[in-house]
Structure formats: C-alpha cells, structure tokens
Design a protein around this motif. Structure first.
Motif, PDB file in Angstrom:
ATOM      1  N   VAL A 232      98.376  53.579  25.437  1.00  0.00           N
ATOM      2  CA  VAL A 232      97.654  52.737  24.473  1.00  0.00           C
ATOM      3  C   VAL A 232      96.169  52.671  24.837  1.00  0.00           C
ATOM      4  O   VAL A 232      95.295  52.831  23.972  1.00  0.00           O
ATOM      5  CB  VAL A 232      98.255  51.315  24.416  1.00  0.00           C
ATOM      6  CG1 VAL A 232      97.388  50.403  23.547  1.00  0.00           C
ATOM      7  CG2 VAL A 232      99.678  51.353  23.871  1.00  0.00           C
ATOM      8  N   ILE A 233      95.887  52.440  26.116  1.00  0.00           N
ATOM      9  CA  ILE A 233      94.490  52.336  26.569  1.00  0.00           C
ATOM     10  C   ILE A 233      93.745  53.640  26.305  1.00  0.00           C
ATOM     11  O   ILE A 233      92.593  53.642  25.853  1.00  0.00           O
ATOM     12  CB  ILE A 233      94.447  51.963  28.065  1.00  0.00           C
ATOM     13  CG1 ILE A 233      94.948  50.530  28.262  1.00  0.00           C
ATOM     14  CG2 ILE A 233      93.022  52.098  28.618  1.00  0.00           C
ATOM     15  CD1 ILE A 233      95.201  50.163  29.711  1.00  0.00           C
ATOM     16  N   LEU A 234      94.386  54.786  26.570  1.00  0.00           N
ATOM     17  CA  LEU A 234      93.753  56.081  26.306  1.00  0.00           C
ATOM     18  C   LEU A 234      93.410  56.227  24.828  1.00  0.00           C
ATOM     19  O   LEU A 234      92.292  56.616  24.469  1.00  0.00           O
ATOM     20  CB  LEU A 234      94.684  57.215  26.738  1.00  0.00           C
ATOM     21  CG  LEU A 234      94.205  58.629  26.354  1.00  0.00           C
ATOM     22  CD1 LEU A 234      92.928  58.991  27.101  1.00  0.00           C
ATOM     23  CD2 LEU A 234      95.302  59.661  26.627  1.00  0.00           C
ATOM     24  N   CYS A 235      94.376  55.903  23.950  1.00  0.00           N
ATOM     25  CA  CYS A 235      94.145  56.050  22.504  1.00  0.00           C
ATOM     26  C   CYS A 235      93.018  55.140  22.024  1.00  0.00           C
ATOM     27  O   CYS A 235      92.128  55.574  21.276  1.00  0.00           O
ATOM     28  CB  CYS A 235      95.428  55.748  21.733  1.00  0.00           C
ATOM     29  SG  CYS A 235      96.734  56.977  21.963  1.00  0.00           S
ATOM     30  N   VAL A 236      93.035  53.878  22.454  1.00  0.00           N
ATOM     31  CA  VAL A 236      91.979  52.939  22.045  1.00  0.00           C
ATOM     32  C   VAL A 236      90.627  53.396  22.596  1.00  0.00           C
ATOM     33  O   VAL A 236      89.593  53.344  21.901  1.00  0.00           O
ATOM     34  CB  VAL A 236      92.317  51.513  22.526  1.00  0.00           C
ATOM     35  CG1 VAL A 236      91.153  50.562  22.252  1.00  0.00           C
ATOM     36  CG2 VAL A 236      93.581  51.002  21.835  1.00  0.00           C
ATOM     37  N   GLY A 237      90.621  53.864  23.841  1.00  0.00           N
ATOM     38  CA  GLY A 237      89.381  54.345  24.438  1.00  0.00           C
ATOM     39  C   GLY A 237      88.800  55.522  23.675  1.00  0.00           C
ATOM     40  O   GLY A 237      87.582  55.582  23.437  1.00  0.00           O
ATOM     41  N   LEU A 238      89.648  56.459  23.261  1.00  0.00           N
ATOM     42  CA  LEU A 238      89.166  57.626  22.514  1.00  0.00           C
ATOM     43  C   LEU A 238      88.650  57.231  21.136  1.00  0.00           C
ATOM     44  O   LEU A 238      87.698  57.822  20.627  1.00  0.00           O
ATOM     45  CB  LEU A 238      90.291  58.659  22.373  1.00  0.00           C
ATOM     46  CG  LEU A 238      90.692  59.409  23.649  1.00  0.00           C
ATOM     47  CD1 LEU A 238      91.886  60.321  23.383  1.00  0.00           C
ATOM     48  CD2 LEU A 238      89.522  60.228  24.194  1.00  0.00           C
ATOM     49  N   ILE A 239      89.289  56.227  20.522  1.00  0.00           N
ATOM     50  CA  ILE A 239      88.839  55.772  19.195  1.00  0.00           C
ATOM     51  C   ILE A 239      87.387  55.303  19.254  1.00  0.00           C
ATOM     52  O   ILE A 239      86.582  55.595  18.360  1.00  0.00           O
ATOM     53  CB  ILE A 239      89.754  54.639  18.681  1.00  0.00           C
ATOM     54  CG1 ILE A 239      91.123  55.192  18.275  1.00  0.00           C
ATOM     55  CG2 ILE A 239      89.113  53.905  17.495  1.00  0.00           C
ATOM     56  CD1 ILE A 239      92.169  54.146  17.968  1.00  0.00           C
ATOM     57  N   PHE A 240      87.045  54.581  20.322  1.00  0.00           N
ATOM     58  CA  PHE A 240      85.703  54.001  20.412  1.00  0.00           C
ATOM     59  C   PHE A 240      84.705  54.863  21.196  1.00  0.00           C
ATOM     60  O   PHE A 240      83.548  54.496  21.325  1.00  0.00           O
ATOM     61  CB  PHE A 240      85.784  52.606  21.056  1.00  0.00           C
ATOM     62  CG  PHE A 240      86.449  51.585  20.176  1.00  0.00           C
ATOM     63  CD1 PHE A 240      85.754  51.014  19.111  1.00  0.00           C
ATOM     64  CD2 PHE A 240      87.773  51.208  20.374  1.00  0.00           C
ATOM     65  CE1 PHE A 240      86.357  50.080  18.282  1.00  0.00           C
ATOM     66  CE2 PHE A 240      88.383  50.278  19.554  1.00  0.00           C
ATOM     67  CZ  PHE A 240      87.677  49.716  18.503  1.00  0.00           C
ATOM     68  N   SER A 241      85.158  56.003  21.692  1.00  0.00           N
ATOM     69  CA  SER A 241      84.253  56.867  22.459  1.00  0.00           C
ATOM     70  C   SER A 241      83.655  57.944  21.554  1.00  0.00           C
ATOM     71  O   SER A 241      84.159  58.207  20.459  1.00  0.00           O
ATOM     72  CB  SER A 241      85.016  57.528  23.606  1.00  0.00           C
ATOM     73  OG  SER A 241      85.738  58.655  23.132  1.00  0.00           O
ATOM     74  N   PRO A 242      82.585  58.596  22.003  1.00  0.00           N
ATOM     75  CA  PRO A 242      82.009  59.704  21.222  1.00  0.00           C
ATOM     76  C   PRO A 242      83.005  60.842  20.996  1.00  0.00           C
ATOM     77  O   PRO A 242      82.860  61.604  20.044  1.00  0.00           O
ATOM     78  CB  PRO A 242      80.832  60.170  22.095  1.00  0.00           C
ATOM     79  CG  PRO A 242      80.476  58.984  22.935  1.00  0.00           C
ATOM     80  CD  PRO A 242      81.775  58.271  23.190  1.00  0.00           C
ATOM     81  N   LEU A 243      84.016  60.966  21.846  1.00  0.00           N
ATOM     82  CA  LEU A 243      85.020  62.020  21.676  1.00  0.00           C
ATOM     83  C   LEU A 243      85.821  61.829  20.391  1.00  0.00           C
ATOM     84  O   LEU A 243      86.453  62.769  19.899  1.00  0.00           O
ATOM     85  CB  LEU A 243      85.969  62.047  22.875  1.00  0.00           C
ATOM     86  CG  LEU A 243      85.347  62.376  24.240  1.00  0.00           C
ATOM     87  CD1 LEU A 243      86.395  62.260  25.344  1.00  0.00           C
ATOM     88  CD2 LEU A 243      84.725  63.766  24.229  1.00  0.00           C
ATOM     89  N   GLY A 244      85.785  60.618  19.843  1.00  0.00           N
ATOM     90  CA  GLY A 244      86.495  60.347  18.598  1.00  0.00           C
ATOM     91  C   GLY A 244      85.943  61.118  17.407  1.00  0.00           C
ATOM     92  O   GLY A 244      86.603  61.240  16.376  1.00  0.00           O
ATOM     93  N   LYS A 245      84.722  61.648  17.546  1.00  0.00           N
ATOM     94  CA  LYS A 245      84.107  62.390  16.438  1.00  0.00           C
ATOM     95  C   LYS A 245      84.591  63.829  16.348  1.00  0.00           C
ATOM     96  O   LYS A 245      84.328  64.508  15.359  1.00  0.00           O
ATOM     97  CB  LYS A 245      82.587  62.391  16.609  1.00  0.00           C
ATOM     98  CG  LYS A 245      81.946  61.010  16.512  1.00  0.00           C
ATOM     99  CD  LYS A 245      80.438  61.114  16.674  1.00  0.00           C
ATOM    100  CE  LYS A 245      79.777  59.735  16.587  1.00  0.00           C
ATOM    101  NZ  LYS A 245      78.305  59.831  16.776  1.00  0.00           N
TER     102      LYS A 245
END
Length: 546
Positions: free
Chosen positions: A103-116
């Motif tokens: 869960v933490i990984l998914c939420v972190g990726l959503i809000f990180s530049p990698l989400g683009k």
C-alpha cells in the motif's frame, strides 16, 4: 541492465505477443527470444508448445499432490490444520507488514514524479475507454469471494464484536450494537479494500512495465531482470515462474472450492439436491467442462461473453437488494462504513502486539495470503488491459474503483443481513452455515426463489470465468511467456484446477483450501517484496510522459 532509448514504430513488436513501446522508452537489450527454451511437439494429434522445465516440474508436483491428497484423505486433514495454524499463528505479522508495504509503495508512486510515466511508452494511447477498463478491473477481482463472504463476514464480525469474543476485531464492542456494526464493516472493508488491490496493483504494474516498456515476455521472471540480469532466463527465473504457477493454482483452487460449496448449498436449498461430497464433485466436474468449452471457443466468444453476463447479473442482484432491502440504511451506511474504515485502518493494519490474535491470524493473515496467491492471475489480466495509462492513473484506478464496488457490495449484502438480525430479530441468517447465509438473507426479501437462482448462476459463471482466465495465465507462464500457446495446454490446466479443488475439499474441506492458499502465498510474498525494489528501479530508468 543495458538499456537504450528506443523509438521504433508501434507495429514492430519487440517480443512475441508484446507490442513495441510508442514513443520514448528504455528497452532492455537481451539476446533472449521468447519460447527459445520451449519443447514443441505434436503428440497423439495434440500440438504442444511448453517450457520444458517450468511445465514439467509444476505439473509433476501438482499431480503428485492431488494423488496423495485423495489417497490419504483420512490422515491429511490434521496435517492441513497444523500447517494452517502454524503459518497464521507465527507469520501473521509478516503477511500484514508485507501488505502495508505494498500500500505504501502504491501511494508513494501516486504522489511521486514516477507517477507520470506512461505504461507502453511516453506516447502510448489507452487500448480501452474508461468505462470498458473499469468494468474489466471489477471483473478481474474477487467475484466468488464477494458472493461467498458478502453476507458471512460482516455478520460474523458483528456477532463476535457484540459478544466480545476472542475472534472480535480490535477487541470488539461488547453489548454495543452500533459499535459492533461499525467495527464489523470496518474490518470487512479492510479485507476487501485498499490492501488487496494494492497487492494486485504491484503485480500488474511490474508485469506491465517490464513487458510494455522494457520489451520482455509477460512473465513474473521478467520483473527480476534489474536484479538478476541474463540469469533470469535460467534456474532463478524457473523457480520464480514455478512459484507463480503454484500460487495461482492453489489461490484459484481455494476460490473454486468456496464457489462449489456455496453453489451446492444453494442447489440443496432451492431444489433439494443431496447435500454431500458427491454433489460438490459433480458440480466441479460439470463447471470445469463448461470452462473447457469456453476455452475451446476462444477468449472473444467465451470469457468475454461470460464476463458481460457476470457484470449484468451481479449489478441486477446488487441493485435489487438495495431497492427492496433497507435502502436508506444502505445509502447512509456506505459513507458511514467508509468513515469507520478510515478511523480503524491504523489499528487493523498494525502487524505487532495485537490483542485480537484470532482475528488477525485467522482472518487477515489468510486473506492477505489468498490475495497474494491470486495476484499473478489478477495482475496479469490487469496488466494486459492497462497499456497506455500513466502509473498514477493506473494505481489510483486499480486501488479505488474496485475497492469502492467492494464497499458497496459488502454494505448492501452484509448490512442487510445485520439489519435483519438487529432490527427484525431474524436469527436464521446468523445461524445458517457459511455457504448458505446468502440464500437465507435473500429468503427474507421478495422474489427469493428468483434471486437465489440468480445467485447460484452468478457463482457458477464466476467459477467458469476464473477457471478459464486462470488457465490462460498459468499456460502463459508454463509456455515460456507465450500468450498464444496451443489450446490443449489450457484445457490441461483447467482440469488440474478442478482436480485440486476436489482433492482439497475431500482431504480437509475449507481448512484445506485455506491452508494451501496460505502455504503458497508465503513464498510468493517474499518474491513480491523483492519485486517492489525492481519496480522502482525500472521506473527510474523510464522517460516521463509528455
């Protein structure tokens, strides 16, 4: 890892069955050719195209397991009990902690530049509309589980919370009906909300990234290329794929076994069918034959048609219960349950020092292991339909859309059952067996004969689509990543799934089903934790979406 920017046109595939990235993407430069280690033969008129080591080891061990379980029915049940108690009693903290990490990984990726980053290349376009994509995300998940536990779990948690028993989530709310209901729904949503869909999202994102952006085969071993390099095509990769086969097979067998017990109970309830192992065995054989027919018909004519029927029937049943049940309670309960879930989420997801050991071990640890067992199957399906989405769009949708549907389902069916017991004093639902509770709840509403029949059909069709799609995934893994392997191989795995479900039901019933889900979920959890690092490393090498 030797990467290079690649802007080849999309019509030039980089791997068999895998379209080339559209726009900038860092392909992995490997000499491996998909299917190069396969055995291709025509035996007795059957075309076969198999990865020799992965298929043979998986098939031999699984067949041996089925034969031994059927031959030693009387002695095997206590062994399953002991294994389940040991794994959930000693490793519950591990499963809970691992799910939190996902869960933490998914939420972190959503809000990180990698989400683009866009799946399929920086200029990739989605293959499906939002509506079509969302429908498939829902269909991919937990159909049989929602049918089986939709009434049972909220009602069970309510009872233990109200009574203050040792199985109560978070020590319960003894004597407080409102508090017990809040805890019951929060605990249920916890098991069917963000955590399981984060598990699926991790697997789906890793498969999609390394196939559609890196050009590798659609197989679990491909995810570990950043760590293993070319060794991933050797024995380390074989072991990863074999574990993926076992996890998927036994995760599916658990679901098929649950579905068979519920369908058999429904047939006994509606038509007076004999309540026996023979009924369940005949049901599994019959449904497996339907699944084989669907496999032979092909994906477009088989699975797609059945999936559409599933969605329509599930929606009709859901909205019927909302309309004729406690409508206002369901409408307000949906938002109240979401709030209660948010309030209790930190305590429910705590892996250490739990006072509610029975709940966290017997319920949560089992669920997380089961979802992890399911994850190669669901993850591969989600990956195949999600090309063209950004990582952020992908993760938000995969985690939130099916979770919202699950909340509505549990609020409707579980909330109605609790209301029948608390407000109307109907004890029949609470006292019924777990596989019969859905039908007893529907009995208190209008047109119960029709809705119960629809529920049986739903369970059977979920069974068929799960078996069909699961066979496709397992066959892809055991065919070296090929997505168009010969049909007889998928038929073989469909038969094996049915055989495992029968063996487990005869060898130990529901406990045996749960034991194998937990047993195969444990090693695969370790694989997924390592995959988290591979995902981050793979995403960091990708160009951002425009």
């Amino acid at each position: 890892m030797d990467n290079h920017d690649d802007k080849r046109p999309p019509e030039e595939p980089v791997s068999e069955g895998i379209p080339a990235p559209e726009g900038a993407a860092n392909l992995i430069d490997t000499d491996y050719v998909i299917g190069q280690d396969n055995i291709t033969t025509n035996t007795l008129g059957l075309n076969l195209d198999l990865h020799g080591k992965v298929f043979s080891i998986s098939a031999v061990i699984v067949l041996l397991f089925v034969v031994l379980t059927l031959a030693l029915q009387d002695t095997i049940a206590p062994i399953y009990d002991a294994i389940f108690s040991f794994l959930t009693g000693n490793l519950a903290w591990f499963f809970i902690l691992a799910a939190n990490i996902f869960v933490i990984l998914c939420v972190g990726l959503i809000f990180s530049p990698l989400g683009k980053i866009r799946i399929g290349g920086a200029e990739a376009k989605p293959d499906f509309t939002y509506m079509g994509w969302f429908s498939m995300l829902f269909a991919a998940g937990m159909g049989i589980g929602l049918m089986f536990f939709g009434v049972n779990e909220p009602l069970t948690h309510f009872g233990t919370s109200f009574d203050g028993g040792s199985w109560a989530p978070l020590a319960g709310a003894e004597g407080n009906a409102a508090g017990a209901e809040a805890l019951a729904m929060a605990a249920t949503i916890f098991h069917w909300g963000l955590h399981p869909w984060a598990i699926y999202a991790v697997v789906a994102l890793s498969l999609a990234l390394f196939s559609f952006n890196k050009g590798l085969p659609l197989s679990m071993r491909s995810v570990f290329y950043p760590l293993l390099g070319e060794r991933v095509w050797g024995w380390p990769g074989h072991v990863i794929d074999i574990l993926a086969v076992f996890a998927t097979l036994f995760g599916l067998a658990t679901s098929l076994g649950l579905g068979a017990t519920q369908a058999a109970a429904g047939l006994t309830y509606l038509f007076g069918a004999p309540e026996s192992d023979i009924t369940m065995i005949l049901l599994i054989i019959g449904i497996t034959m339907i699944a084989i027919g669907s496999i032979v018909a092909g994906v477009d004519k088989g699975v797609q048609l059945l999936s559409k029927i599933n969605i329509i029937l599930a929606a009709m049943l859901l909205f019927f219960v909302i309309a004729v049940g406690p409508t206002l309670m369901i409408a307000t309960g949906f938002f109240e349950n979401l709030w209660n879930y948010a309030v209790h989420l930190p305590a429910l997801s705590n892996p250490f020092g739990r006072e509610d050991a029975n709940f966290s071990q017997g319920w949560t640890a089992f669920y997380w292991a089961w979802w992890i067992s399911w994850s190669p199957y669901v993850g591969m399906f989600i990956a195949r339909v999600s090309r063209g989405r950004t990582v952020r769009e992908f993760l938000v949708s995969v985690m939130l859309v099916p979770s919202t549907v699950s909340v509505l389902w549990m609020t409707t069916f579980g909330g109605t059952a609790i209301d029948q017991y608390v407000s109307q004093g109907i004890e029949a639902v609470r006292d019924a067996g777990v596989d019969l509770q859905l039908f007893i709840m529907l009995e208190q509403l209008p047109l119960s004969q029709i809705t119960s029949f629809v529920a049986i059909v739903l369970v059977i069709v979920f069974f068929v689509t799960s078996s069909d799609s699961g066979s496709l995934v397992i066959d892809s893994i055991t065919a070296g990543g090929k997505v168009d392997a010969p049909t007889p191989q998928r038929v073989f795995w469909a038969i094996i799934e049915g055989a495992i479900a029968i063996a487990l039901l005869l060898g130990g019933g529901l406990t045996a089903l749960q034991t194998m889900a937990v047993s195969t979920g444990f090693p695969f959890t370790i694989i997924l934790l390592v995959a988290c690092y591979a995902i981050i490393k793979g995403l960091m090498s990708e160009p951002k979406a425009v």
